[in-house]
Design an enzyme around this catalytic site. Structure first.
Site, mmCIF file in Angstrom:
data_model
loop_
_atom_site.group_PDB
_atom_site.id
_atom_site.type_symbol
_atom_site.label_atom_id
_atom_site.label_comp_id
_atom_site.label_asym_id
_atom_site.label_seq_id
_atom_site.Cartn_x
_atom_site.Cartn_y
_atom_site.Cartn_z
ATOM 1 N N GLU A 37 0.844 -1.191 0.000
ATOM 2 C CA GLU A 37 0.000 0.000 0.000
ATOM 3 C C GLU A 37 0.886 1.251 0.000
ATOM 4 O O GLU A 37 1.839 1.332 0.755
ATOM 5 C CB GLU A 37 -0.913 -0.017 1.239
ATOM 6 C CG GLU A 37 -1.852 1.142 1.337
ATOM 7 C CD GLU A 37 -2.630 1.376 0.051
ATOM 8 O OE1 GLU A 37 -3.291 0.448 -0.440
ATOM 9 O OE2 GLU A 37 -2.563 2.500 -0.486
ATOM 10 N N PHE A 38 0.507 2.218 -0.829
ATOM 11 C CA PHE A 38 1.319 3.436 -0.965
ATOM 12 C C PHE A 38 0.582 4.682 -0.482
ATOM 13 O O PHE A 38 1.014 5.801 -0.739
ATOM 14 C CB PHE A 38 1.742 3.623 -2.431
ATOM 15 C CG PHE A 38 2.586 2.488 -2.956
ATOM 16 C CD1 PHE A 38 3.955 2.461 -2.726
ATOM 17 C CD2 PHE A 38 2.002 1.434 -3.646
ATOM 18 C CE1 PHE A 38 4.730 1.404 -3.195
ATOM 19 C CE2 PHE A 38 2.769 0.375 -4.115
ATOM 20 C CZ PHE A 38 4.135 0.353 -3.890
ATOM 21 N N ARG A 60 -0.899 7.883 1.480
ATOM 22 C CA ARG A 60 -0.305 8.865 2.396
ATOM 23 C C ARG A 60 -1.343 9.214 3.445
ATOM 24 O O ARG A 60 -2.512 9.448 3.097
ATOM 25 C CB ARG A 60 0.066 10.147 1.633
ATOM 26 C CG ARG A 60 1.193 9.957 0.650
ATOM 27 C CD ARG A 60 1.248 11.089 -0.344
ATOM 28 N NE ARG A 60 0.109 11.059 -1.262
ATOM 29 C CZ ARG A 60 0.023 11.775 -2.372
ATOM 30 N NH1 ARG A 60 0.981 12.611 -2.689
ATOM 31 N NH2 ARG A 60 -1.032 11.684 -3.162
ATOM 32 N N ASN A 63 9.818 3.948 -0.329
ATOM 33 C CA ASN A 63 9.862 4.727 0.915
ATOM 34 C C ASN A 63 11.284 5.209 1.220
ATOM 35 O O ASN A 63 11.478 6.350 1.637
ATOM 36 C CB ASN A 63 9.319 3.908 2.091
ATOM 37 C CG ASN A 63 7.810 4.076 2.245
ATOM 38 O OD1 ASN A 63 7.177 4.742 1.432
ATOM 39 N ND2 ASN A 63 7.248 3.493 3.275
ATOM 40 N N GLY A 69 13.325 20.365 6.608
ATOM 41 C CA GLY A 69 12.562 20.431 7.851
ATOM 42 C C GLY A 69 13.313 19.774 8.993
ATOM 43 O O GLY A 69 14.543 19.651 8.950
ATOM 44 N N GLY A 116 9.774 11.516 9.604
ATOM 45 C CA GLY A 116 9.325 10.673 10.715
ATOM 46 C C GLY A 116 8.058 9.961 10.296
ATOM 47 O O GLY A 116 7.893 9.619 9.125
ATOM 48 N N CYS A 147 5.998 5.147 9.099
ATOM 49 C CA CYS A 147 6.565 4.282 8.048
ATOM 50 C C CYS A 147 8.059 4.491 7.780
ATOM 51 O O CYS A 147 8.825 3.537 7.829
ATOM 52 C CB CYS A 147 5.772 4.457 6.757
ATOM 53 S SG CYS A 147 4.095 3.816 6.878
ATOM 54 N N LYS A 196 10.813 3.036 10.331
ATOM 55 C CA LYS A 196 10.882 1.570 10.455
ATOM 56 C C LYS A 196 11.209 0.924 9.104
ATOM 57 O O LYS A 196 11.897 -0.094 9.057
ATOM 58 C CB LYS A 196 9.587 1.007 11.038
ATOM 59 C CG LYS A 196 8.420 0.922 10.080
ATOM 60 C CD LYS A 196 7.238 0.189 10.689
ATOM 61 C CE LYS A 196 6.038 0.182 9.758
ATOM 62 N NZ LYS A 196 6.212 -0.629 8.547
ATOM 63 N N LYS A 249 3.347 15.242 10.360
ATOM 64 C CA LYS A 249 3.167 16.128 9.212
ATOM 65 C C LYS A 249 1.782 16.750 9.365
ATOM 66 O O LYS A 249 1.023 16.360 10.275
ATOM 67 C CB LYS A 249 3.306 15.370 7.890
ATOM 68 C CG LYS A 249 2.225 14.322 7.672
ATOM 69 C CD LYS A 249 2.306 13.745 6.272
ATOM 70 C CE LYS A 249 1.134 12.825 6.005
ATOM 71 N NZ LYS A 249 1.115 12.282 4.650
HETATM 72 N N1 LIG Z 1 0.012 4.321 7.898
HETATM 73 C C1 LIG Z 1 0.463 4.458 6.670
HETATM 74 O O1 LIG Z 1 0.551 5.557 6.142
HETATM 75 C C2 LIG Z 1 0.851 3.242 5.876
HETATM 76 C C3 LIG Z 1 1.014 3.365 4.492
HETATM 77 C C4 LIG Z 1 1.382 2.240 3.769
HETATM 78 C C5 LIG Z 1 1.623 1.042 4.424
HETATM 79 N N2 LIG Z 1 1.500 0.959 5.772
HETATM 80 C C6 LIG Z 1 1.738 -0.338 6.419
HETATM 81 O O2 LIG Z 1 0.488 -0.939 6.721
HETATM 82 C C7 LIG Z 1 0.580 -1.691 7.938
HETATM 83 C C8 LIG Z 1 -0.457 -1.208 8.926
HETATM 84 O O3 LIG Z 1 -0.191 0.148 9.211
HETATM 85 P P1 LIG Z 1 -1.281 1.103 9.887
HETATM 86 O O4 LIG Z 1 -0.695 2.460 9.906
HETATM 87 O O5 LIG Z 1 -2.604 0.864 9.259
HETATM 88 O O6 LIG Z 1 -1.269 0.501 11.367
HETATM 89 P P2 LIG Z 1 -2.303 0.840 12.547
HETATM 90 O O7 LIG Z 1 -1.534 0.664 13.798
HETATM 91 O O8 LIG Z 1 -2.990 2.131 12.284
HETATM 92 O O9 LIG Z 1 -3.412 -0.303 12.440
HETATM 93 C C9 LIG Z 1 -3.161 -1.653 12.662
HETATM 94 C C10 LIG Z 1 -4.402 -2.293 13.264
HETATM 95 O O10 LIG Z 1 -4.184 -3.706 13.360
HETATM 96 C C11 LIG Z 1 -4.812 -4.168 14.552
HETATM 97 N N3 LIG Z 1 -4.263 -5.467 14.941
HETATM 98 C C12 LIG Z 1 -3.063 -5.736 15.492
HETATM 99 N N4 LIG Z 1 -2.926 -7.068 15.705
HETATM 100 C C13 LIG Z 1 -4.092 -7.660 15.279
HETATM 101 C C14 LIG Z 1 -4.557 -9.000 15.255
HETATM 102 N N5 LIG Z 1 -3.793 -9.995 15.685
HETATM 103 N N6 LIG Z 1 -5.793 -9.225 14.768
HETATM 104 C C15 LIG Z 1 -6.566 -8.202 14.326
HETATM 105 N N7 LIG Z 1 -6.165 -6.912 14.324
HETATM 106 C C16 LIG Z 1 -4.937 -6.645 14.801
HETATM 107 C C17 LIG Z 1 -4.542 -3.061 15.547
HETATM 108 O O11 LIG Z 1 -5.442 -3.103 16.640
HETATM 109 C C18 LIG Z 1 -4.725 -1.809 14.670
HETATM 110 O O12 LIG Z 1 -6.060 -1.331 14.712
HETATM 111 C C19 LIG Z 1 2.025 -1.548 8.412
HETATM 112 O O13 LIG Z 1 2.772 -2.604 7.887
HETATM 113 C C20 LIG Z 1 2.456 -0.257 7.748
HETATM 114 O O14 LIG Z 1 3.840 -0.189 7.536
HETATM 115 C C21 LIG Z 1 1.106 2.032 6.511
#
Ligand SMILES: NC(=O)c1ccc[n+]([C@@H]2O[C@H](COP(=O)([O-])OP(=O)(O)OC[C@H]3O[C@@H](n4cnc5c(N)ncnc54)[C@H](O)[C@@H]3O)[C@@H](O)[C@H]2O)c1
Length: 430
Positions: A151-152, A154, A208, A253, A257, A260, A263, A321
């Site tokens: 997933e990409f 923002r 990323n 800036g 941070g 994403c 890590k 941000k």
């Molecule tokens: N946030 C972003 O902008 C973004 C963009 C692209 C990719 N990602 C990737 O997507 C993934 C998720 O990121 P996010 O920001 O949505 O995380 P998040 O922390 O917002 O959401 C994750 C959810 O998963 C739930 N969860 C954890 N363990 C679980 C389980 N065993 N069963 C059911 N639910 C469970 C948590 O309660 C939480 O609600 C990560 O790998 C991240 O790197 C994030």
């Protein structure tokens, strides 16, 4: 239209679920967080995301979107199960896949032949194969598909990015599986790239890390500009018109941070180390980013005459941000924490993340508005680029603050206007 299960109702899972429902699929989103599921079932999304509350409301009213507690309830009867759980930084800098492993073990016995498990969380090279092995070990039926579909999106524009992506990447060894996943996106106008799983996984990390590198590069240029009396705003304007460079991610800036980049850059470096590749360019990007935060802290200490303890600083912006309420790995929070540790009295205002920041930084005072943050401040610091900070009554700001000194870590304000009001102005690279 397909039956889609989504595991994890965070930024990615909720967006994926609401958008797939909008595209006509029958979606069940499951999460272990019972409170979150109850709130979501009432349409309260709990995060700041433009357009997402409306999509969730639409999904609930058409009944194409449902929220359930637990991964198993989301996966039962699904034709596709999207894994959207966290993959945080592990102790060695690697990605911690324990949530993925837990979910796979939980859902494996429930899956029926033909179901496709899709890794949407960001997972290192080899994870699609790993999920296939874990499914087998947990007693799943043999006739399952696995794919990577990174997933990409923002944060802040998550729904728009999901529905109008620059590209959809699908990594699968079985072309029939890739085709089935691509059909979920039939009504999305974007190039669909089908690759092998390792390439799909690498595309996400390489993208990323590249964006992080671009920010670190412009930070380094900005630091040089300060030393040679160039203005980085003019420099980046002159660079950005070249389409090979472009304007995006060309703003200096306090360092990158968020949930994403830190890590994911660490995980990519870890992947490289596994194959005896030091990846010195990426290692430098990461250490330069730490140094960039130090530079901002040093500027604030300088503005306080080198004696920060007991002084008062007003801060505008705490989220990593603008246009999100996400504080995870926010440089602003890290900087504020260091000021508080220095004995500085910090009063901060953020349009979206203030209250939660107070829980993260004991001793931080949270202001109700940007003016309150300036009251009696020796120095005013801009840490997040919220647009509303540009349009304040700066005569009022000048009247409220004691020190008439600004450290603008985002180059958001007009230096000439600030100096005209009697402020000593320190930006980045200008
Ligand atoms: N946030 C972003 O902008 C973004 C963009 C692209 C990719 N990602 C990737 O997507 C993934 C998720 O990121 P996010 O920001 O949505 O995380 P998040 O922390 O917002 O959401 C994750 C959810 O998963 C739930 N969860 C954890 N363990 C679980 C389980 N065993 N069963 C059911 N639910 C469970 C948590 O309660 C939480 O609600 C990560 O790998 C991240 O790197 C994030």
């Amino acid at each position: 239209m397909s039956r889609v299960g989504v595991v994890g109702a965070g930024y990615v899972g909720l967006t994926t679920g609401a958008c797939f429902a909008h595209l006509g699929h029958e979606v069940v989103v499951g999460d272990i967080d019972t409170d979150k599921i109850h709130r979501l079932a009432k349409g309260d999304i709990g995060i700041l995301e433009e357009g997402l509350p409306e999509l969730v409301a639409e999904g609930l009213s058409t009944r194409r979107l449902r929220f359930v507690v637990g991964a198993a309830s989301a996966a039962a009867d699904a034709e596709f199960v999207f894994l959207c759980v966290p993959t945080p930084r592990g102790s060695e800098g690697d990605a911690d896949l324990s949530a993925v492993e837990d979910v796979v073990r939980e859902i494996a016995p429930l899956l029926t032949p033909g179901t496709v498990i899709v890794n949407k969380s960001t997972m290192p090279v080899g994870s699609t194969a790993l999920v296939a092995r874990l499914l087998g070990a947990a007693g799943a039926v043999a006739e399952l598909g696995v794919a990577s579909n990174p997933e990409f999106l923002r944060e802040g524009t998550a729904a728009r990015d999901f529905l109008h992506p620059y590209r959809v990447v699908i990594g699968a060894d079985d072309p029939a599986v890739a085709v089935r996943v691509s059909e979920l996106y039939r009504d999305v106008q974007a190039p669909v790239l089908v690759t092998n799983p390792a390439s799909a996984e690498m595309i996400k990390y390489a993208s990323n890390a590249f964006l992080a590198m671009k920010v670190s590069y412009v930070n380094a240029v900005a630091n040089l500009c300060e030393a040679v009396n160039a203005d980085v705003r003019e420099v980046t304007l002159g660079m950005g018109y070249d389409p090979r460079i472009g304007f995006e991610f060309l703003h200096p800036g306090p360092g990158w941070g968020g949930s994403c980049f830190p890590k994911d850059t660490a995980a990519l470096l870890h992947t490289a180390a596994r194959v005896d590749d030091d990846f010195p360019l990426l290692a430098a990007v990461i250490s330069m980013n730490d140094a960039q935060q130090d530079r901002v802290v040093d500027k604030i200490r300088d503005a306080l005459g080198g004696a920060p303890a007991g002084r008062r600083v007003g801060v505008w912006g705490l989220t990593f941000k603008a246009n999100t309420n996400d504080l995870r790995d926010s440089p602003a929070v890290a900087i504020v924490r260091r000021l508080v540790e220095d004995g500085v009295a910090v009063r901060a205002y953020d349009p979206a993340g203030g209250e939660s920041a107070a829980e993260l930084v004991p001793g931080l005072e949270v202001a109700a508005d940007p003016y309150e943050a300036c009251v009696d401040a020796d120095v005013l610091v801009v840490l997040t680029e919220w647009d509303e900070f540009r349009w304040l009554d700066f005569t009022r700001v000048a009247g409220l603050s004691t020190g008439r000194s600004i450290v603008d870590a985002r180059n958001l304000l007009d230096p000439a206007a600030m100096r005209h009001l009697g402020f000593a102005y320190r930006g980045v690279g200008r």
